[in-house]
Design a protein around this motif. Structure first.
Motif, PDB file in Angstrom:
ATOM      1  N   ALA A 298     -11.256   5.604  10.309  1.00  0.00           N
ATOM      2  CA  ALA A 298     -12.026   6.520   9.459  1.00  0.00           C
ATOM      3  C   ALA A 298     -11.117   7.582   8.854  1.00  0.00           C
ATOM      4  O   ALA A 298     -11.224   7.910   7.659  1.00  0.00           O
ATOM      5  CB  ALA A 298     -13.143   7.169  10.273  1.00  0.00           C
ATOM      6  N   ARG A 299     -10.222   8.116   9.673  1.00  0.00           N
ATOM      7  CA  ARG A 299      -9.293   9.126   9.149  1.00  0.00           C
ATOM      8  C   ARG A 299      -8.333   8.504   8.139  1.00  0.00           C
ATOM      9  O   ARG A 299      -8.005   9.113   7.125  1.00  0.00           O
ATOM     10  CB  ARG A 299      -8.511   9.773  10.293  1.00  0.00           C
ATOM     11  N   GLN A 300      -7.857   7.290   8.418  1.00  0.00           N
ATOM     12  CA  GLN A 300      -6.943   6.620   7.493  1.00  0.00           C
ATOM     13  C   GLN A 300      -7.608   6.399   6.137  1.00  0.00           C
ATOM     14  O   GLN A 300      -6.969   6.580   5.092  1.00  0.00           O
ATOM     15  CB  GLN A 300      -6.499   5.277   8.071  1.00  0.00           C
ATOM     16  N   ALA A 301      -8.883   6.039   6.129  1.00  0.00           N
ATOM     17  CA  ALA A 301      -9.589   5.810   4.864  1.00  0.00           C
ATOM     18  C   ALA A 301      -9.657   7.087   4.032  1.00  0.00           C
ATOM     19  O   ALA A 301      -9.481   7.055   2.801  1.00  0.00           O
ATOM     20  CB  ALA A 301     -10.993   5.286   5.154  1.00  0.00           C
ATOM     21  N   ILE A 302      -9.893   8.226   4.691  1.00  0.00           N
ATOM     22  CA  ILE A 302      -9.947   9.497   3.960  1.00  0.00           C
ATOM     23  C   ILE A 302      -8.560   9.854   3.436  1.00  0.00           C
ATOM     24  O   ILE A 302      -8.414  10.312   2.290  1.00  0.00           O
ATOM     25  CB  ILE A 302     -10.506  10.609   4.865  1.00  0.00           C
ATOM     26  N   ILE A 303      -7.531   9.651   4.260  1.00  0.00           N
ATOM     27  CA  ILE A 303      -6.165   9.929   3.808  1.00  0.00           C
ATOM     28  C   ILE A 303      -5.812   9.067   2.608  1.00  0.00           C
ATOM     29  O   ILE A 303      -5.192   9.541   1.643  1.00  0.00           O
ATOM     30  CB  ILE A 303      -5.164   9.703   4.961  1.00  0.00           C
ATOM     31  N   ASP A 304      -6.221   7.794   2.630  1.00  0.00           N
ATOM     32  CA  ASP A 304      -5.950   6.898   1.499  1.00  0.00           C
ATOM     33  C   ASP A 304      -6.566   7.445   0.211  1.00  0.00           C
ATOM     34  O   ASP A 304      -5.939   7.401  -0.857  1.00  0.00           O
ATOM     35  CB  ASP A 304      -6.499   5.499   1.784  1.00  0.00           C
ATOM     36  N   ARG A 305      -7.796   7.940   0.302  1.00  0.00           N
ATOM     37  CA  ARG A 305      -8.450   8.490  -0.897  1.00  0.00           C
ATOM     38  C   ARG A 305      -7.750   9.775  -1.349  1.00  0.00           C
ATOM     39  O   ARG A 305      -7.545   9.994  -2.551  1.00  0.00           O
ATOM     40  CB  ARG A 305      -9.934   8.761  -0.609  1.00  0.00           C
ATOM     41  N   MET A 306      -7.340  10.615  -0.401  1.00  0.00           N
ATOM     42  CA  MET A 306      -6.614  11.831  -0.750  1.00  0.00           C
ATOM     43  C   MET A 306      -5.299  11.499  -1.453  1.00  0.00           C
ATOM     44  O   MET A 306      -4.910  12.158  -2.423  1.00  0.00           O
ATOM     45  CB  MET A 306      -6.337  12.662   0.503  1.00  0.00           C
ATOM     46  N   MET A 307      -4.604  10.458  -0.962  1.00  0.00           N
ATOM     47  CA  MET A 307      -3.356  10.043  -1.600  1.00  0.00           C
ATOM     48  C   MET A 307      -3.604   9.572  -3.021  1.00  0.00           C
ATOM     49  O   MET A 307      -2.808   9.852  -3.931  1.00  0.00           O
ATOM     50  CB  MET A 307      -2.704   8.939  -0.770  1.00  0.00           C
ATOM     51  N   ALA A 308      -4.706   8.860  -3.226  1.00  0.00           N
ATOM     52  CA  ALA A 308      -5.025   8.378  -4.581  1.00  0.00           C
ATOM     53  C   ALA A 308      -5.259   9.551  -5.529  1.00  0.00           C
ATOM     54  O   ALA A 308      -4.808   9.540  -6.690  1.00  0.00           O
ATOM     55  CB  ALA A 308      -6.254   7.472  -4.528  1.00  0.00           C
TER      56      ALA A 308
ATOM     57  N   ASP B  88       0.813  -1.223   0.000  1.00  0.00           N
ATOM     58  CA  ASP B  88       0.000   0.000   0.000  1.00  0.00           C
ATOM     59  C   ASP B  88       0.844   1.270   0.000  1.00  0.00           C
ATOM     60  O   ASP B  88       0.320   2.360  -0.204  1.00  0.00           O
ATOM     61  CB  ASP B  88      -0.921   0.010   1.220  1.00  0.00           C
ATOM     62  N   ALA B  89       2.150   1.134   0.266  1.00  0.00           N
ATOM     63  CA  ALA B  89       3.010   2.318   0.319  1.00  0.00           C
ATOM     64  C   ALA B  89       3.282   2.886  -1.064  1.00  0.00           C
ATOM     65  O   ALA B  89       3.571   4.074  -1.203  1.00  0.00           O
ATOM     66  CB  ALA B  89       4.330   1.974   0.998  1.00  0.00           C
ATOM     67  N   TYR B  90       3.221   2.051  -2.104  1.00  0.00           N
ATOM     68  CA  TYR B  90       3.713   2.460  -3.423  1.00  0.00           C
ATOM     69  C   TYR B  90       2.680   3.244  -4.225  1.00  0.00           C
ATOM     70  O   TYR B  90       1.474   2.989  -4.145  1.00  0.00           O
ATOM     71  CB  TYR B  90       4.169   1.237  -4.214  1.00  0.00           C
TER      72      TYR B  90
END
Length: 720
Positions: A622-632, A471-473
């Motif tokens: 919940a915060r991690q899920a939003i950060i993941d979408r922002m990273m995408a 997931d880091a890449y």
């Protein structure tokens, strides 16, 4: 015969095993003293002003904010320092009604901080009193400073207990126009009443200047900030606008450390400033050490604060800490070291030589010495060189909470995000192609001695929100082949470039070559090599890169006005939270239109909406899920070429224990422990005098004098 006699004495000294090159006084031999260095003299030791690493090396040992970071745990975790526990904010609406943390109409938050009792300031003349309880030095008369050149020249000293009002007083100091605190602007947006308080002080200061009145003691104790209150002897509260969960991190910074009003009153007396009597020169805190000597051109010395209450060494950390010996002193009372001597070193070669001779207990690694100290394996793993290993030196590495990046100016018509959907899609593919072509792994290897982690987004490792493993890449730049992730090929980058309308690096319609511009300051030593390297990276996809070089001030002005196309910058974390990195790409922080820190002027409605939702959330799934979408979103848009996060390499001698680098705080020296006997043994071993050249010289001198002695005796006998 004088020279041979002196030489014989020198040889006799060598035969006794004495070290000739010890830079420290003989009376320090075998003492529990840590030896370190500094290169830049600190400008400020006042906690309201200091904001650089060189200054923090000292004041972190002297001052204590209410909170601190756990020495061993990662990700970085806040724990109490002088506070009794971690404050939990309470939330209110505009009418003063208390609300749950999940409410959407929060007008302000209130942080209530209760400090521990029984904490005392270091000894200081500002607290000195006579037998009747009157202050000795707070009402000095002209002439009282005649024979005072150092703080030690004041024979009396005293102390008192730390109280909540000392923390409130320091917050008031942030607003004073004569102090020029670097965080006043930011804190004024959050701490209720601070902006108005600063305006009042500025108005009074202007009135004093217009009346030609001399500067006097600020007297802040008599004025109050509406949002900062002393509730009782050990409790105070801070009222913050809206919901700002990152505020708690600021409570772990020296800006929010206590300053007693007596100190400022003492230093503000006439004649003090002319003799360097100030908080900038003689700090006053409750921490484990006090500044015993301030000679910033040569030496700075910290000594134990005799009034420090002691602090227990941590009993828990990361899983690998026990095996590394970092829990051997669990529960023992710190500090373990009696004094810390910092010597100023302006040149890297003598500094490195002294470390190798054992005269510095720890050291960083410059590029010049990297190859002699470290061996980097094929997989990028670092190990000590055989010479370092033989000496028992240990290597510690840590990834800095820093992000380096090359930004695309979103307002630029070629690489930016302007125009209709078709034009935006073309520019996006161009940015993606460039992101693939710039081989940051190669950059780290060539220009950073392998000391870095390739960037996959703005968040560095160790900060909540950073993903590890697959997931880091960044899937826009990397692809998985087998079990390994690798940078996409140049062929794939060229395909994206063609889809962007630049086949073979030329405009599809006109056939004109694509020329891009990188604004730069030149980069200092080695800058040309780095710029040439960037040019070659884009040549791989047939894109021409030109450089527009200017000095730092002009470079900043171009960024402020948006007169750039691409540029290279970095960001160091103020606190370990994803918001402190993700805000750098928030549309509301655009540099050109809003004057914020979004230097790329990036704007994406979805990202901005997610950021507004994420920034005030507590860490969790919940915060991690939003950060993941922002990273995408960021990876697809590619407003930055995610360059790398630097990796710090530090060396420590075998006699120094409990060392674990901390990128968010510099107050860990209290937990260091020494073995002075082992240090003395190794110094003697590594600096044993080499006497044979002197013996040879002595023998040659003796042999050379024999013919002269024979001639002299012959003349004397002839006279007889």
């Amino acid at each position: 015969m004088r020279f041979p006699t002196a030489l014989a004495c020198l040889l006799l000294l060598a035969s006794c095993g004495k070290v000739w090159n010890d830079p420290y006084p003989a009376n320090q031999s075998g003492k529990n003293i840590l030896y370190s260095s500094f290169s830049e003299r600190p400008k400020h030791l006042d906690p309201a002003k200091a904001y650089t690493a060189d200054e923090y090396d000292f004041i972190w040992q002297i001052y204590e904010p209410p909170l601190q970071y756990h020495y061993l745990k990662r990700p970085y975790t806040l724990i109490p320092a002088t506070a009794a526990d971690l404050p939990k904010p309470r939330y209110f609406n505009s009418e003063g009604k208390e609300l749950p943390a999940s409410a959407g109409e929060i007008a302000y938050s209130v942080y209530e901080i209760r400090i521990k009792s029984g904490i005392f300031f270091q000894p200081h003349p500002a607290f000195a009193k006579d037998a009747a309880g009157r202050s000795l030095y707070l009402d000095l008369k002209p002439g009282d400073l005649r024979n005072k050149f150092r703080l030690a020249d004041f024979p009396g000293s005293g102390s008192r207990e730390l109280v909540a009002a000392d923390y409130v007083y320091q917050i008031k100091r942030l607003a004073h126009p004569r102090i020029h605190s670097p965080i006043l602007g930011h804190m004024s947006d959050y701490i209720v009443g601070l902006k108005e308080y600063a305006a009042l002080l500025e108005q009074e200061e202007k009135a004093a200047r217009s009346a030609a009145l001399p500067p006097v003691w600020t007297g802040l104790a008599g004025r109050e900030i509406s949002g900062v209150k002393v509730l009782d002897r050990y409790t105070y509260s801070i009222k913050v606008r809206g919901k700002y969960p990152q505020f708690i991190y600021w409570l772990a910074m020296p800006f929010f450390a206590p300053v007693p009003p007596e100190a400022e009153r003492f230093y503000a007396q006439p004649g003090m400033a002319e003799k360097n009597f100030s908080l900038d020169w003689y700090p006053l805190g409750t921490g484990p050490y006090l500044l015993a000597e301030n000679n910033p051109n040569a030496r700075m010395v910290l000594a134990r604060n005799p009034n420090f209450r002691g602090e227990a060494y941590p009993s828990a950390g990361e899983p690998e800490d026990a095996a590394a010996g970092l829990l051997a002193d669990a529960g023992k009372t710190a500090p373990f070291i009696d004094a810390i001597v910092f010597t100023r070193e302006k040149e890297s070669i003598p500094y490195w030589n002294k470390f190798m001779q054992g005269y510095y207990d720890q050291s960083g690694i410059s590029s010049d010495n990297f190859d002699s100290a470290v061996r980097v394996g094929i997989e990028g793993d670092a190990a000590l060189s055989p010479e370092m290993a033989r000496r028992g030196i240990r290597l510690k590495t840590s990834v800095a909470t820093t992000a380096y990046y090359m930004a695309f100016n979103w307002l630029d018509p070629v690489v930016g995000g302007q125009g209709d959907a078709t034009r935006q899609a073309r520019a996006r593919k161009l940015r993606q192609a460039i992101s693939i072509a710039i081989d940051n792994e190669e950059f780290i290897s060539i220009f950073a001695n392998g000391r870095g982690v390739p960037g996959q987004g703005p968040i560095p490792p160790g900060i909540f929100g950073y993903r590890s493993g697959d997931d880091a890449y960044n899937p826009v730049v990397y692809e998985k082949t087998g079990s390994a992730w690798r940078r996409k090929s140049i062929a794939q980058a060229k395909k994206l470039l063609a889809e962007a309308g630049y086949p073979s690096g030329r405009e599809a319609g006109s056939g004109a070559p694509l020329v891009l511009y990188l604004d730069t300051t030149g980069g200092g030593p080695g800058g040309k090599s780095r710029l040439d390297w960037y040019r070659k990276q884009l040549q791989k996809i047939d894109v021409q890169l030109e450089f527009r070089t200017s000095d730092w001030n002009r470079f900043q002005e171009k960024i402020r006005k948006g007169n750039t196309q691409m540029f290279y910058l970095g960001w160091n974390a103020d606190y370990p939270d994803a918001e402190n990195f993700m805000f750098l790409l928030d549309g509301a922080q655009g540099t050109v239109k809003q004057g914020g820190e979004n230097k790329a002027n990036y704007s994406n409605p979805e990202y901005d909406r997610l950021f507004a939702q994420m920034k005030n959330m507590e860490n969790g799934p919940a915060r991690q899920a939003i950060i993941d979408r922002m990273m995408a979103v960021l990876r697809e848009d590619a407003p930055w070429v995610w360059a790398y996060h630097p990796k710090d390499y530090s060396l420590y001698h075998a006699w120094l224990y409990n060392v674990k680098p901390n990128q968010m705080a510099r107050n860990g020296l209290k937990f260091y422990r020494l073995d002075p006997e082992l240090r003395e043994q190794k110094r003697a071993e590594w600096n044993r005098p080499v006497a044979w050249p002197l013996l040879l010289l002595f023998a040659l001198l003796v042999l050379g004098t024999l013919p002269a002695l024979r001639s002299w005796r012959a003349r004397e006998l002839a006279k007889a």
